[in-house]
Design a protein around this motif. Sequence first.
Motif, PDB file in Angstrom:
ATOM      1  N   ASP A   1      -4.977   2.123  -0.696  1.00 46.41           N
ATOM      2  CA  ASP A   1      -3.688   2.161  -0.009  1.00 46.41           C
ATOM      3  C   ASP A   1      -3.026   0.784  -0.028  1.00 46.41           C
ATOM      4  N   MET A   2      -3.831  -0.258   0.167  1.00 45.38           N
ATOM      5  CA  MET A   2      -3.291  -1.617   0.139  1.00 45.38           C
ATOM      6  C   MET A   2      -2.802  -1.989  -1.250  1.00 45.38           C
ATOM      7  N   ALA A   3      -3.545  -1.588  -2.282  1.00 41.47           N
ATOM      8  CA  ALA A   3      -3.133  -1.896  -3.650  1.00 41.47           C
ATOM      9  C   ALA A   3      -1.780  -1.264  -3.964  1.00 41.47           C
ATOM     10  N   HIS A   4      -1.595  -0.008  -3.555  1.00 36.97           N
ATOM     11  CA  HIS A   4      -0.315   0.644  -3.805  1.00 36.97           C
ATOM     12  C   HIS A   4       0.787   0.013  -2.969  1.00 36.97           C
ATOM     13  N   ALA A   5       0.455  -0.394  -1.749  1.00 42.71           N
ATOM     14  CA  ALA A   5       1.441  -1.046  -0.892  1.00 42.71           C
ATOM     15  C   ALA A   5       1.914  -2.363  -1.497  1.00 42.71           C
ATOM     16  N   ILE A   6       0.982  -3.106  -2.087  1.00 41.11           N
ATOM     17  CA  ILE A   6       1.354  -4.361  -2.746  1.00 41.11           C
ATOM     18  C   ILE A   6       2.286  -4.078  -3.922  1.00 41.11           C
ATOM     19  N   ALA A   7       1.943  -3.051  -4.706  1.00 40.81           N
ATOM     20  CA  ALA A   7       2.736  -2.731  -5.896  1.00 40.81           C
ATOM     21  C   ALA A   7       4.133  -2.259  -5.545  1.00 40.81           C
ATOM     22  N   THR A   8       4.283  -1.618  -4.379  1.00 39.24           N
ATOM     23  CA  THR A   8       5.575  -1.024  -4.014  1.00 39.24           C
ATOM     24  C   THR A   8       6.302  -1.769  -2.909  1.00 39.24           C
ATOM     25  N   GLY A   9       5.644  -2.788  -2.342  1.00 40.01           N
ATOM     26  CA  GLY A   9       6.310  -3.603  -1.334  1.00 40.01           C
ATOM     27  C   GLY A   9       6.349  -3.008   0.058  1.00 40.01           C
ATOM     28  N   ARG A  10       5.509  -2.012   0.332  1.00 39.87           N
ATOM     29  CA  ARG A  10       5.483  -1.437   1.679  1.00 39.87           C
ATOM     30  C   ARG A  10       4.309  -2.027   2.468  1.00 39.87           C
ATOM     31  N   PRO A  11       4.313  -1.899   3.797  1.00 43.06           N
ATOM     32  CA  PRO A  11       3.157  -2.332   4.581  1.00 43.06           C
ATOM     33  C   PRO A  11       1.941  -1.450   4.287  1.00 43.06           C
ATOM     34  N   HIS A  12       0.749  -2.037   4.285  1.00 39.99           N
ATOM     35  CA  HIS A  12      -0.457  -1.233   4.134  1.00 39.99           C
ATOM     36  C   HIS A  12      -0.983  -0.856   5.516  1.00 39.99           C
ATOM     37  N   ARG A  13      -1.715   0.226   5.571  1.00 41.14           N
ATOM     38  CA  ARG A  13      -2.071   0.817   6.863  1.00 41.14           C
ATOM     39  C   ARG A  13      -3.303   0.160   7.489  1.00 41.14           C
ATOM     40  N   ALA A  14      -4.371  -0.014   6.736  1.00 38.39           N
ATOM     41  CA  ALA A  14      -5.587  -0.646   7.258  1.00 38.39           C
ATOM     42  C   ALA A  14      -5.394  -2.159   7.175  1.00 38.39           C
ATOM     43  N   SER A  15      -4.509  -2.657   7.995  1.00 38.91           N
ATOM     44  CA  SER A  15      -3.993  -4.026   7.842  1.00 38.91           C
ATOM     45  C   SER A  15      -4.806  -5.047   8.630  1.00 38.91           C
ATOM     46  N   GLY A  16      -4.623  -6.293   8.237  1.00 37.07           N
ATOM     47  CA  GLY A  16      -5.217  -7.381   8.997  1.00 37.07           C
ATOM     48  C   GLY A  16      -4.678  -7.445  10.413  1.00 37.07           C
ATOM     49  N   ALA A  17      -3.404  -7.092  10.597  1.00 36.94           N
ATOM     50  CA  ALA A  17      -2.814  -7.119  11.934  1.00 36.94           C
ATOM     51  C   ALA A  17      -3.476  -6.095  12.845  1.00 36.94           C
ATOM     52  N   LEU A  18      -3.721  -4.884  12.322  1.00 38.96           N
ATOM     53  CA  LEU A  18      -4.412  -3.870  13.117  1.00 38.96           C
ATOM     54  C   LEU A  18      -5.831  -4.319  13.427  1.00 38.96           C
ATOM     55  N   ALA A  19      -6.533  -4.835  12.425  1.00 39.81           N
ATOM     56  CA  ALA A  19      -7.908  -5.291  12.632  1.00 39.81           C
ATOM     57  C   ALA A  19      -7.963  -6.450  13.624  1.00 39.81           C
ATOM     58  N   PHE A  20      -6.948  -7.313  13.610  1.00 37.86           N
ATOM     59  CA  PHE A  20      -6.907  -8.434  14.553  1.00 37.86           C
ATOM     60  C   PHE A  20      -6.736  -7.918  15.978  1.00 37.86           C
TER      61      PHE A  20
END
Length: 365
Positions: free
Chosen positions: A306-325
């Motif tokens: 999900d993060m890889a696709h988010a990087i490719a398309t410029g959207r936020p990824h869901r399992a994010s560092g912000a959520l984990a923080f």
Amino acid sequence: MTAPMRVGLVGVGTISAQYLADLPSLPGLRLTAVADVLADRAAAVAAAAGVQALAVDDLLTSPDVDVVLNLTIPAAHASVATRAVAAGKHVYGEKPLALSTAEAAPVLEAAARAGVRVGSAPDTVLGTGIQTARAAIDDGLIGTPVGAAVAWSAPGHELWHPAPGFYYQPGGGPLFDMGPYSLSSLVTFLGPVARVSASATRSDRRRTIGTGPAAGTGIDVSVDTHVVAILEHVDGSVSTVTMSFEVWATRAPLFEVYGTAGTLGVPDPNRFSDPVSVFVAGSDAWRELPVAGGYADAGRGHGLADMAHAIATGRPHRASGALAFHVLDVMESITRAAAERRVVEITSRVERPEPVPLGARPDTW
């Protein structure tokens, strides 16, 4: 078509087997290298996977690696992530994000400056189980959420893990090991946590390794092994959370969300696709809900895909560092609340991640 993101895996312990089994089928990802502090172990895994084995430092700076999959023990999470970010790599790691928010904050700040992403397990929240439960809440099936109750317990990981010592050191224990699954789900359902109170204890039960070459070896316990917390969410709902390595058997419900019009039976947040049940006011029985969201047949690494696709398309990824923080902040605050016997305010905030629509794939949505 965007080229697959090249993955360098650091840490080939027990959890790595699940990632290695799932990575070949995940879209947008290609494993290119493996590293571990035990070079022989890394070489064996690399040979089986058909990739190169590198020293850890060489993998972190390799031009054949775009993202570092950090599967080291919790005590090394922040160090490996910091070095990967310094080398210009994206990072996706196992939970918890770090041992403390003081360790984790510089990682996220450095990543923001470098323009790279940080992601973190658990990604079980992206499966059909938790996402179907979220869809039911968002659709108003149980009315306005009032609260939730989570009760995860086990006798202890030493019964099955051949090297469980780190589970009983800082960054482990039932709260830091299993808590991220439930807490990430609670934030997904109800939003961020505003304050916590808690109590915790540990027994004097002697713990010994039960399997593998070190069977019979004693384990030093440096963390609380039974934790009970009350979470007040920003939206006004209240959750109770029990995490324990002290329970031999229980009949307590694993996870429920309570609303003004019904109760939602949430599946095990450590799994991706168990069924969801609901009891609606005025009915006379529970019923199972059809799948209404989430990545179907998900496995370890879907958060990275999900993060890889988010990087490719410029959207936020869901399992994010912000959520984990935020989840780490909550766990750290629960520990402090229990030790100091007071209510602790949570200073971090995070938005609920975007839901995963029904039928979505991590490379197409």
